[in-house]
Scaffold this active site. Structure first.
Site, short mmCIF file in Angstrom:
data_model
loop_
_atom_site.label_atom_id
_atom_site.label_comp_id
_atom_site.label_asym_id
_atom_site.label_seq_id
_atom_site.Cartn_x
_atom_site.Cartn_y
_atom_site.Cartn_z
N SER A 122 0.83 -1.21 0.00
CA SER A 122 0.00 0.00 0.00
C SER A 122 0.86 1.25 0.00
O SER A 122 0.60 2.19 -0.76
CB SER A 122 -0.91 0.02 1.24
OG SER A 122 -1.72 -1.12 1.30
N TYR A 152 -6.58 -3.56 -7.41
CA TYR A 152 -6.30 -3.33 -5.99
C TYR A 152 -4.86 -2.85 -5.85
O TYR A 152 -3.93 -3.51 -6.31
CB TYR A 152 -6.50 -4.60 -5.15
CG TYR A 152 -6.35 -4.30 -3.67
CD1 TYR A 152 -7.35 -3.63 -2.98
CD2 TYR A 152 -5.19 -4.64 -2.97
CE1 TYR A 152 -7.21 -3.30 -1.64
CE2 TYR A 152 -5.04 -4.32 -1.63
CZ TYR A 152 -6.07 -3.65 -0.97
OH TYR A 152 -5.93 -3.33 0.36
N ASP A 254 2.37 -2.70 -10.90
CA ASP A 254 2.22 -3.12 -9.51
C ASP A 254 2.46 -4.63 -9.46
O ASP A 254 1.60 -5.42 -9.85
CB ASP A 254 0.80 -2.77 -9.04
CG ASP A 254 0.53 -3.22 -7.61
OD1 ASP A 254 1.33 -4.00 -7.05
OD2 ASP A 254 -0.50 -2.80 -7.04
N VAL A 256 3.18 -6.18 -6.64
CA VAL A 256 3.12 -6.52 -5.21
C VAL A 256 2.60 -7.94 -4.99
O VAL A 256 3.16 -8.70 -4.21
CB VAL A 256 2.24 -5.50 -4.44
CG1 VAL A 256 1.97 -5.98 -3.02
CG2 VAL A 256 2.92 -4.13 -4.42
N THR A 311 9.39 6.23 9.57
CA THR A 311 10.50 6.07 10.53
C THR A 311 11.29 4.80 10.29
O THR A 311 12.53 4.80 10.26
CB THR A 311 9.95 6.07 11.97
OG1 THR A 311 9.18 7.25 12.14
CG2 THR A 311 11.07 6.03 12.99
C1 LIG Z 1 -1.88 -6.71 -1.50
C2 LIG Z 1 -1.68 -5.75 -2.61
C3 LIG Z 1 -1.26 -4.46 -2.36
C4 LIG Z 1 -1.13 -3.90 -0.97
O1 LIG Z 1 -0.18 -4.55 -0.20
P1 LIG Z 1 -0.28 -4.50 1.39
O2 LIG Z 1 0.88 -5.29 1.85
O3 LIG Z 1 -1.58 -5.10 1.77
O4 LIG Z 1 -0.19 -3.07 1.81
C5 LIG Z 1 -0.99 -3.65 -3.46
N1 LIG Z 1 -1.15 -4.11 -4.72
C6 LIG Z 1 -1.56 -5.35 -4.98
C7 LIG Z 1 -1.70 -5.79 -6.41
C8 LIG Z 1 -1.87 -6.21 -3.94
O5 LIG Z 1 -2.33 -7.44 -4.20
#
Ligand SMILES: *Cc1c(COP(=O)(O)O)cnc(C)c1O
Length: 453
Positions: A122, A152, A254, A256, A311
């Site tokens: 996030s 997301y 993204d 993530v 921090t």
């Molecule tokens: C889970 C997710 C996030 C956010 O990650 P967090 O660790 O929950 O803050 C951002 N982008 C994608 C595609 C995700 O699946």
């Protein structure tokens, strides 16, 4: 060993002390430990984890190689953040990420690149987008961000307003975000239903939005995961890349959720051989500890000094975990393994389903995905979401942890290190759970409070 009372006690406590804002429950069994792809219940049974905590546990749980490095850094710790202390693990991690993403950040020409280290996906997306807006405004450009429906990108801050699923669910809207259609085979936007027409439609919409000339960046998931594990047709990412080139818009991928080995390549964007300007990482990067990263051009990453200080951003303990993870990812070629295991899992599921023709196969509309970012789309013809809720609950009773996304899509994202035997067993259990629920095994009352989203 723990008795039933303790299980009830833990569930009761969960209701009493854990804020609803921070949880989605799919079943009522607590877990007390985990190793590899197994999670242990208080009674001592082992559950096969087909979620890996929403992909965060890419190596599974309790990996001693991660623990060793983390332990060493904790015991002789060079501060707790890169904000005001220069420390070796963070510098090394930044260099490793630059090497690993040598196609990122160049746009049309060579440029210097920088790495930002945070805590979660996030914050990585939030800050990437804020920096793009700041860089754009500095050049007299606009603040508009192009994102996608059902995407997301995060659970707080400006990343919330970027997330299609959140805004569709009532989160505060960011009026400077335009949500574009994401090409979807099973639920296309075009009446012909043809995927080529669908791709064409989506790219035309993206280009139309870019024409506005007020765009600070475009952010895209190379595989739309929380929106239903939708793999876009070839040509989508490269089409977006061309639009971004034409209008000089930074493209953020993204990664993530599905990045770092899961899709069968190190990065999901590599499937189309494109070069994003910026890439964000999170979840699995810390192999159990919270750490995120942004890699991007210095012109954007350096444009607003001190504007994104956390921090403990660049925590050397978490950076050590990430370094060990990247070592293992490359040394064991986890990307190749994920590709092979994912194909194996899909074949196995299709085989079991075809043997049960007629009985449950009509409840499974699609099996899809890439690598170990896999999914089964469910539809019982009546209430698909309720059906998916019950399947997750039943699977847990039978010994598998699995969640659903996109309303009625089971997300199959086990650790990259899962064994073939665990894949076999897990697939059998999930199909059994679908069959049981189709036969009425779970009442509406039973899943009250444990029905997911
Ligand atoms: C889970 C997710 C996030 C956010 O990650 P967090 O660790 O929950 O803050 C951002 N982008 C994608 C595609 C995700 O699946």
């Amino acid at each position: 060993m723990v008795d039933d009372d303790t299980v009830e006690q833990l569930c009761g406590l969960d209701k009493e002390v854990i804020a609803a804002a921070g949880k989605v429950r799919f079943f009522n069994r607590p877990v007390v430990g985990g190793k590899g792809s197994e999670l242990y219940t208080p009674e001592g049974s082992a559950l096969i984890d087909f979620s890996s905590t929403w992909t965060a546990a890419g190596l599974g749980y309790g990996d001693p190689r991660i623990a060793e490095n983390v332990h060493k850094t904790l015991l002789n710790c060079p501060g707790l953040g890169i904000g005001s202390l220069i420390s070796a693990p963070c510098l090394e991690l930044a260099k490793r990420l630059l090497d690993l993403t040598d196609t990122v950040g160049y746009g049309k020409k060579e440029c210097e690149r920088r790495v930002y280290l945070g805590h979660s996906g996030s914050d990585a997306n939030d800050i990437a987008m804020r920096l793009c807006r700041a860089a754009s405004e500095r050049k007299g450009g606009g603040r508009r961000v192009l994102a996608f429906e059902h995407s997301y990108h995060g659970g707080f801050g400006e990343a919330l307003g970027l997330s299609g699923v959140q805004v569709e669910g009532g989160a505060r809207e960011d009026r400077c975000v335009t949500f574009l259609p994401y090409p979807n085979r099973t639920n296309p936007h075009v009446s012909s239903g043809n995927i080529e027409d669908e791709l064409d439609f989506c790219l035309k919409e993206a280009r139309r939005a870019a024409l506005g000339n007020d765009v600070a960046c475009l952010i895209v998931e190379p595989i739309l995961s929380d929106g239903g594990m939708i793999v876009p047709p070839d040509g989508f990412l490269s089409g977006l890349r061309s639009i971004c080139d034409e209008f000089d818009i930074p493209m953020i991928c993204d990664e993530v959720k599905v990045g770092l080995g899961r899709p069968g390549t190190t990065h999901a964007y590599q499937h189309e051989g494109i070069r994003p300007d910026i890439v964000t990482f999170g979840k699995t990067l810390g192999a159990g500890l919270p750490i995120s990263a942004i890699v991007g051009p210095a012109s954007i990453m350096d444009c607003a000094p001190g504007s994104a200080l956390l921090t403990m951003g660049g925590n050397p303990v978490c950076a050590s975990a990430a370094l060990s993870f990247l070592d293992i990812l490359q040394r064991e070629d986890l990307a190749r393994q994920a590709g092979e295991k994912g194909d194996y899992l899909e074949k196995r599921l299709r085989r079991i389903l075809s043997k049960r023709e007629g009985r449950i196969s009509r409840h499974v509309v699609d099996v899809r995905g890439r690598g170990l970012a896999r999914a089964m789309e469910l539809d019982d013809g009546k209430s698909p979401e309720r059906f998916a809720e019950k399947v997750c609950y039943r699977a847990n009773q039978l010994g598998v942890v699995v969640y659903y996304v996109g309303g009625h899509v089971l997300e199959l994202t086990p650790a990259l290190t899962i064994s073939y035997e665990q894949l076999d067993d897990g697939a059998d259990v999930i199909v059994q759970a679908i069959e049981d629920v189709a036969n009425g095994a779970i009442d509406d009352d039973e899943i009250c409070g444990f029905g997911g989203w």
